[in-house]
Design an enzyme around this catalytic site. Structure first.
Site, PDB file in Angstrom:
ATOM      1  N   ILE A 182      -1.338  14.038  -8.343  1.00  0.00           N
ATOM      2  CA  ILE A 182      -1.767  12.747  -8.877  1.00  0.00           C
ATOM      3  C   ILE A 182      -2.991  12.234  -8.131  1.00  0.00           C
ATOM      4  O   ILE A 182      -3.925  11.697  -8.725  1.00  0.00           O
ATOM      5  CB  ILE A 182      -0.620  11.725  -8.796  1.00  0.00           C
ATOM      6  CG1 ILE A 182       0.545  12.172  -9.696  1.00  0.00           C
ATOM      7  CG2 ILE A 182      -1.102  10.336  -9.202  1.00  0.00           C
ATOM      8  CD1 ILE A 182       1.768  11.278  -9.611  1.00  0.00           C
ATOM      9  N   GLY A 183      -3.019  12.393  -6.819  1.00  0.00           N
ATOM     10  CA  GLY A 183      -4.155  11.925  -6.034  1.00  0.00           C
ATOM     11  C   GLY A 183      -4.069  12.415  -4.604  1.00  0.00           C
ATOM     12  O   GLY A 183      -3.024  12.893  -4.154  1.00  0.00           O
ATOM     13  N   GLY A 243      -5.625  11.647  -0.383  1.00  0.00           N
ATOM     14  CA  GLY A 243      -6.275  10.733   0.540  1.00  0.00           C
ATOM     15  C   GLY A 243      -6.239  11.318   1.930  1.00  0.00           C
ATOM     16  O   GLY A 243      -5.714  12.412   2.157  1.00  0.00           O
ATOM     17  N   GLY A 244      -6.804  10.564   2.886  1.00  0.00           N
ATOM     18  CA  GLY A 244      -6.868  11.069   4.242  1.00  0.00           C
ATOM     19  C   GLY A 244      -5.510  11.241   4.889  1.00  0.00           C
ATOM     20  O   GLY A 244      -5.333  12.080   5.774  1.00  0.00           O
ATOM     21  N   LYS A 282       4.785  10.546  -2.526  1.00  0.00           N
ATOM     22  CA  LYS A 282       3.695  10.430  -1.565  1.00  0.00           C
ATOM     23  C   LYS A 282       4.077  11.228  -0.332  1.00  0.00           C
ATOM     24  O   LYS A 282       5.087  10.933   0.326  1.00  0.00           O
ATOM     25  CB  LYS A 282       3.441   8.964  -1.203  1.00  0.00           C
ATOM     26  CG  LYS A 282       2.275   8.760  -0.243  1.00  0.00           C
ATOM     27  CD  LYS A 282       2.076   7.297   0.078  1.00  0.00           C
ATOM     28  CE  LYS A 282       1.518   6.531  -1.100  1.00  0.00           C
ATOM     29  NZ  LYS A 282       0.110   6.886  -1.387  1.00  0.00           N
ATOM     30  N   ASP A 305      -3.462  -4.049   3.710  1.00  0.00           N
ATOM     31  CA  ASP A 305      -4.598  -3.387   3.071  1.00  0.00           C
ATOM     32  C   ASP A 305      -4.598  -3.676   1.572  1.00  0.00           C
ATOM     33  O   ASP A 305      -4.768  -2.777   0.755  1.00  0.00           O
ATOM     34  CB  ASP A 305      -4.554  -1.877   3.325  1.00  0.00           C
ATOM     35  CG  ASP A 305      -5.890  -1.191   3.004  1.00  0.00           C
ATOM     36  OD1 ASP A 305      -6.934  -1.890   3.002  1.00  0.00           O
ATOM     37  OD2 ASP A 305      -5.893   0.015   2.728  1.00  0.00           O
TER      38      ASP A 305
END
Length: 305
Positions: free
Chosen positions: A62-63, A65-66, A85, A182
């Site tokens: 799906i995605g 990131g760092g 995740k 965030d």
């Protein structure tokens, strides 16, 4: 629904298979078959096809990131599609153990939240190799960053309706002692209204806002590794997104609910104006603008006093 699937390890192919089914040729049937496009586009991904927790086969991406990646998975035995995740465990045994403790503490807190505008955390755990994961409800929508990029400034009624939903989510989290840290357009997703909204009202009426990544920002701040926005100020290392960062966060002071409310105010400004109130060529320049410059006026077309 059946379709052609392939093993991301041995490349065995099944012509009529269901997402989540295991490869019959891999040892102990430990690898799940995935769509050919996923196998082809993610050849070097060691997690694709892996089964986390013994019941969550990762069948798509799906995605990324760092800090890790988000995968499409099947929750067995009920067959529900979920988002997982996966969080990298850090460098070194000590760093990994520290992150693990923070992860479980934050995950338990997030799992206790129950609000329509907070993404539901179904499950969480750790693999034997240290891989940490959260099992979340699968959302199909667009984040606010994409919406503003595609549509520009939003009608005031829509922007306020979105903000009110996010405020409800923050109230729930703050009452439980959680601060997001965030909040930004990328972390707020809009799910379309069922059936396209009320035919008598605006097409966006009834759409649902969902706040993403509660708990994750604290892990980023504690470990620094992999943070999307990490930079140095005179006060030390700061983790966050400068365009939405409250002054107390930028200067390393104690954070609280007001930190999230400041960020949401910036998000609301962006929804109304089509861009964030402060910009700069460096993160520090943006942070200083938040502290030293007056907020630019909103567009006159809004008719505000």
């Amino acid at each position: 629904m059946t379709t052609t699937l392939i093993c991301p390890r041995c490349r065995h192919q099944e012509e009529a298979a269901t997402l989540g089914v295991r490869c019959p040729r891999c040892p102990d049937h430990a690898v799940a078959l995935v769509p050919p496009a996923e196998a082809q586009g993610n050849r070097d991904d060691p997690l694709l096809g892996r089964v986390l927790g013994g019941k969550y086969p990762l069948v798509g991406t799906i995605g990324r990131g760092g800090m890790g990646a988000v995968y499409l998975a099947i929750q067995e035995p009920i067959g529900r599609q979920v988002a997982i995740k996966v969080i990298r465990s850090g460098v070194g045994a000590a760093a990994g153990e520290s992150l693990r403790a923070r992860f479980f503490r934050e995950a338990r807190a997030v799992a206790s939240l129950s609000h329509p505008s907070i993404v539901t955390l179904h499950d969480y755990g750790q693999e034997e190799d240290g891989t940490l994961y959260m099992v979340l409800e699968l959302l199909r929508g667009r984040d606010l960053s994409r919406i503003v990029k595609e549509e520009g400034a939003l009608p005031a009624e829509r922007a306020v309706a979105i903000t009110c939903q996010v405020l409800g989510a923050l109230q729930e989290a703050h009452a439980a002692g959680l601060v997001h840290r965030d909040l930004k357009p990328q972390n707020i997703m809009l799910l379309p209204a069922p059936g396209g909204g009320d035919q008598k009202g605006a097409p966006w009426e009834g759409e649902q806002a969902k706040v993403l990544d509660f708990g994750i920002a604290k892990l980023l701040r504690s470990s620094d590794e992999g943070a999307r926005e990490t930079f140095e100020t005179r006060q030390g290392i700061v983790v966050g997104t400068p365009h939405y960062m409250a002054p107390e966060q930028a200067t390393g002071r104690t954070l609280g609910p007001a930190t999230d409310l400041y960020a949401l105010g910036v998000v609301l400004y962006e929804l109304l104006a089509g861009s964030a109130p402060f910009n700069g060529t460096t993160p520090l320049e943006v942070l200083m603008a938040h502290q030293l410059h007056p907020v630019p006026p909103l567009p006159e077309a809004l008719g505000l006093p």
